[in-house]
Design a protein around this motif. Structure first.
Motif, PDB file in Angstrom:
ATOM      1  N   LYS A 128       0.766  -1.107   0.069  1.00  0.00           N
ATOM      2  CA  LYS A 128       0.029  -0.087  -0.013  1.00  0.00           C
ATOM      3  C   LYS A 128       0.810   1.341  -0.211  1.00  0.00           C
ATOM      4  O   LYS A 128       1.880   1.449   0.700  1.00  0.00           O
ATOM      5  N   GLY A 129       0.636   2.268  -0.860  1.00  0.00           N
ATOM      6  CA  GLY A 129       1.512   3.388  -0.954  1.00  0.00           C
ATOM      7  C   GLY A 129       1.681   4.288   0.368  1.00  0.00           C
ATOM      8  O   GLY A 129       0.521   4.272   0.943  1.00  0.00           O
ATOM      9  N   LYS A 130       2.646   4.697   0.554  1.00  0.00           N
ATOM     10  CA  LYS A 130       2.675   5.598   1.710  1.00  0.00           C
ATOM     11  C   LYS A 130       2.712   7.035   1.443  1.00  0.00           C
ATOM     12  O   LYS A 130       2.876   7.381   0.264  1.00  0.00           O
ATOM     13  N   LYS A 131       2.116   7.769   2.178  1.00  0.00           N
ATOM     14  CA  LYS A 131       2.238   9.150   2.128  1.00  0.00           C
ATOM     15  C   LYS A 131       3.513   9.743   2.408  1.00  0.00           C
ATOM     16  O   LYS A 131       4.163   9.036   3.077  1.00  0.00           O
ATOM     17  N   GLU A 132       3.536  11.107   2.053  1.00  0.00           N
ATOM     18  CA  GLU A 132       4.950  11.827   2.399  1.00  0.00           C
ATOM     19  C   GLU A 132       5.096  11.627   3.795  1.00  0.00           C
ATOM     20  O   GLU A 132       6.245  11.585   4.056  1.00  0.00           O
ATOM     21  N   TYR A 133       4.311  12.249   4.715  1.00  0.00           N
ATOM     22  CA  TYR A 133       4.440  12.076   6.208  1.00  0.00           C
ATOM     23  C   TYR A 133       4.838  10.766   6.605  1.00  0.00           C
ATOM     24  O   TYR A 133       5.580  10.659   7.680  1.00  0.00           O
ATOM     25  N   ASP A 134       4.386   9.712   6.063  1.00  0.00           N
ATOM     26  CA  ASP A 134       4.781   8.295   6.605  1.00  0.00           C
ATOM     27  C   ASP A 134       6.189   7.888   6.172  1.00  0.00           C
ATOM     28  O   ASP A 134       7.069   7.417   6.949  1.00  0.00           O
ATOM     29  N   LYS A 135       6.515   8.204   5.156  1.00  0.00           N
ATOM     30  CA  LYS A 135       7.972   8.321   4.848  1.00  0.00           C
ATOM     31  C   LYS A 135       8.949   9.060   5.654  1.00  0.00           C
ATOM     32  O   LYS A 135      10.108   8.445   5.797  1.00  0.00           O
ATOM     33  N   ARG A 136       8.699  10.321   5.778  1.00  0.00           N
ATOM     34  CA  ARG A 136       9.422  11.068   6.779  1.00  0.00           C
ATOM     35  C   ARG A 136       9.532  10.395   8.188  1.00  0.00           C
ATOM     36  O   ARG A 136      10.744  10.316   8.689  1.00  0.00           O
ATOM     37  N   GLN A 137       8.641   9.794   8.309  1.00  0.00           N
ATOM     38  CA  GLN A 137       8.117   9.224   9.772  1.00  0.00           C
ATOM     39  C   GLN A 137       9.190   8.070  10.089  1.00  0.00           C
ATOM     40  O   GLN A 137       9.919   7.503  10.894  1.00  0.00           O
ATOM     41  N   THR A 138       9.177   7.113   8.605  1.00  0.00           N
ATOM     42  CA  THR A 138       9.991   5.875   8.715  1.00  0.00           C
ATOM     43  C   THR A 138      11.379   6.423   8.514  1.00  0.00           C
ATOM     44  O   THR A 138      12.343   5.889   9.394  1.00  0.00           O
ATOM     45  N   LEU A 139      11.737   7.613   8.210  1.00  0.00           N
ATOM     46  CA  LEU A 139      13.394   7.854   8.216  1.00  0.00           C
ATOM     47  C   LEU A 139      13.524   8.348   9.552  1.00  0.00           C
ATOM     48  O   LEU A 139      14.637   8.167   9.780  1.00  0.00           O
ATOM     49  N   ARG A 140      12.548   8.992  10.277  1.00  0.00           N
ATOM     50  CA  ARG A 140      13.074   9.343  11.429  1.00  0.00           C
ATOM     51  C   ARG A 140      13.304   8.409  12.558  1.00  0.00           C
ATOM     52  O   ARG A 140      14.111   8.522  13.278  1.00  0.00           O
ATOM     53  N   GLU A 141      12.344   7.446  12.304  1.00  0.00           N
ATOM     54  CA  GLU A 141      12.514   6.033  13.265  1.00  0.00           C
ATOM     55  C   GLU A 141      13.882   5.663  12.761  1.00  0.00           C
ATOM     56  O   GLU A 141      14.577   5.155  13.747  1.00  0.00           O
ATOM     57  N   LYS A 142      14.434   5.477  11.662  1.00  0.00           N
ATOM     58  CA  LYS A 142      15.462   4.710  11.207  1.00  0.00           C
ATOM     59  C   LYS A 142      16.604   5.435  11.865  1.00  0.00           C
ATOM     60  O   LYS A 142      17.538   4.805  12.582  1.00  0.00           O
ATOM     61  N   GLN A 143      16.546   6.791  11.774  1.00  0.00           N
ATOM     62  CA  GLN A 143      17.721   7.691  12.372  1.00  0.00           C
ATOM     63  C   GLN A 143      17.727   7.440  13.847  1.00  0.00           C
ATOM     64  O   GLN A 143      18.891   7.441  14.340  1.00  0.00           O
ATOM     65  N   ASP A 144      16.642   7.490  14.641  1.00  0.00           N
ATOM     66  CA  ASP A 144      16.661   7.402  15.865  1.00  0.00           C
ATOM     67  C   ASP A 144      17.011   6.116  16.447  1.00  0.00           C
ATOM     68  O   ASP A 144      17.796   6.008  17.362  1.00  0.00           O
ATOM     69  N   ARG A 145      16.888   4.943  15.760  1.00  0.00           N
ATOM     70  CA  ARG A 145      17.439   3.590  15.925  1.00  0.00           C
ATOM     71  C   ARG A 145      18.949   3.636  15.770  1.00  0.00           C
ATOM     72  O   ARG A 145      19.442   2.956  16.314  1.00  0.00           O
ATOM     73  N   ARG A 146      19.466   4.380  14.846  1.00  0.00           N
ATOM     74  CA  ARG A 146      20.769   4.137  14.459  1.00  0.00           C
ATOM     75  C   ARG A 146      21.574   5.174  15.546  1.00  0.00           C
ATOM     76  O   ARG A 146      22.619   4.688  15.902  1.00  0.00           O
ATOM     77  N   GLU A 147      20.999   6.267  16.085  1.00  0.00           N
ATOM     78  CA  GLU A 147      21.620   7.010  17.007  1.00  0.00           C
ATOM     79  C   GLU A 147      21.715   6.192  18.411  1.00  0.00           C
ATOM     80  O   GLU A 147      22.694   6.135  19.051  1.00  0.00           O
ATOM     81  N   ALA A 148      20.629   5.457  18.713  1.00  0.00           N
ATOM     82  CA  ALA A 148      20.522   4.583  19.930  1.00  0.00           C
ATOM     83  C   ALA A 148      21.762   3.528  19.867  1.00  0.00           C
ATOM     84  O   ALA A 148      22.315   3.242  20.776  1.00  0.00           O
ATOM     85  N   GLU A 149      21.812   2.838  18.547  1.00  0.00           N
ATOM     86  CA  GLU A 149      22.701   1.855  18.568  1.00  0.00           C
ATOM     87  C   GLU A 149      24.246   2.357  18.735  1.00  0.00           C
ATOM     88  O   GLU A 149      25.116   1.677  19.247  1.00  0.00           O
ATOM     89  N   ARG A 150      24.315   3.673  18.225  1.00  0.00           N
ATOM     90  CA  ARG A 150      25.878   4.191  18.418  1.00  0.00           C
ATOM     91  C   ARG A 150      25.979   4.487  19.695  1.00  0.00           C
ATOM     92  O   ARG A 150      27.065   4.209  20.216  1.00  0.00           O
ATOM     93  N   VAL A 151      25.211   5.273  20.723  1.00  0.00           N
ATOM     94  CA  VAL A 151      25.172   5.442  21.870  1.00  0.00           C
ATOM     95  C   VAL A 151      25.505   3.961  22.642  1.00  0.00           C
ATOM     96  O   VAL A 151      26.543   4.064  23.663  1.00  0.00           O
TER      97      VAL A 151
END
Length: 161
Positions: A128-151
């Motif tokens: 099912k196609g994502k809306k633009e805000y869904d794409k941004r939220q997915t990227l934000r979650e990915k970045q948050d997870r990456r930062e948590a792993e770095r810490v």
């Protein structure tokens, strides 16, 4: 002397853009009907799934817009690069995909193309196609997870030292 069969899974191409643009609902593994030069070209690891999609037509599933380049050593028997290719699926799976894909916003996209035990397979997904805000939220979650792993890794490094 018997020829040894290829075992395992050898990835040829992935559609990372599909995972970004769509929410994956269900995945299926399908065989492909290919010509000889297409198989040889795929064995060289050359293919692109970026614009690909699946269409159900007359109780058969067809893969459209997947780019398999022409085989360099091929002759007049060479294939066209973007021809539609038939997918090998069970009737029940095709009927289920057809009914679900007719709902608004749903489509069928290829996720990956690979060899499994010497046979060409494609993984397709009902999406099912994502809306633009869904794409941004997915990227934000990915970045948050990456930062948590770095810490976490930094804390572990400090503990070891």
């Amino acid at each position: 002397m018997a020829k040894e069969k290829n075992t395992g899974r050898k990835l040829i191409a992935q559609n990372k853009k599909a995972r970004h643009d769509y929410t994956i609902i269900d995945t299926y593994e399908c065989g492909l009907v290919l010509t000889g030069t297409e198989v040889k070209s795929l064995r060289q690891g050359r293919a692109s799934l970026v614009d690909g999609f699946v269409q159900i037509d007359g109780n058969e599933a067809w893969l459209h817009n997947v780019h398999v380049p022409e085989y360099a050593q091929g002759t007049w028997t060479n294939h066209s690069a973007r021809r539609k290719r038939k997918l090998l699926m069970h009737r029940v799976e095709i009927d289920k995909l057809e009914s679900k894909s007719q709902e608004t916003g749903h489509t069928i996209v290829p996720l990956s193309l690979y060899f499994k035990d010497g046979r060409a397979k494609v993984e397709i997904a009902l999406a099912k196609g994502k809306k633009e805000y869904d794409k941004r939220q997915t990227l934000r979650e990915k970045q948050d997870r990456r930062e948590a792993e770095r810490v976490i890794s930094a804390v572990k490094r400090r503990e070891r030292a």
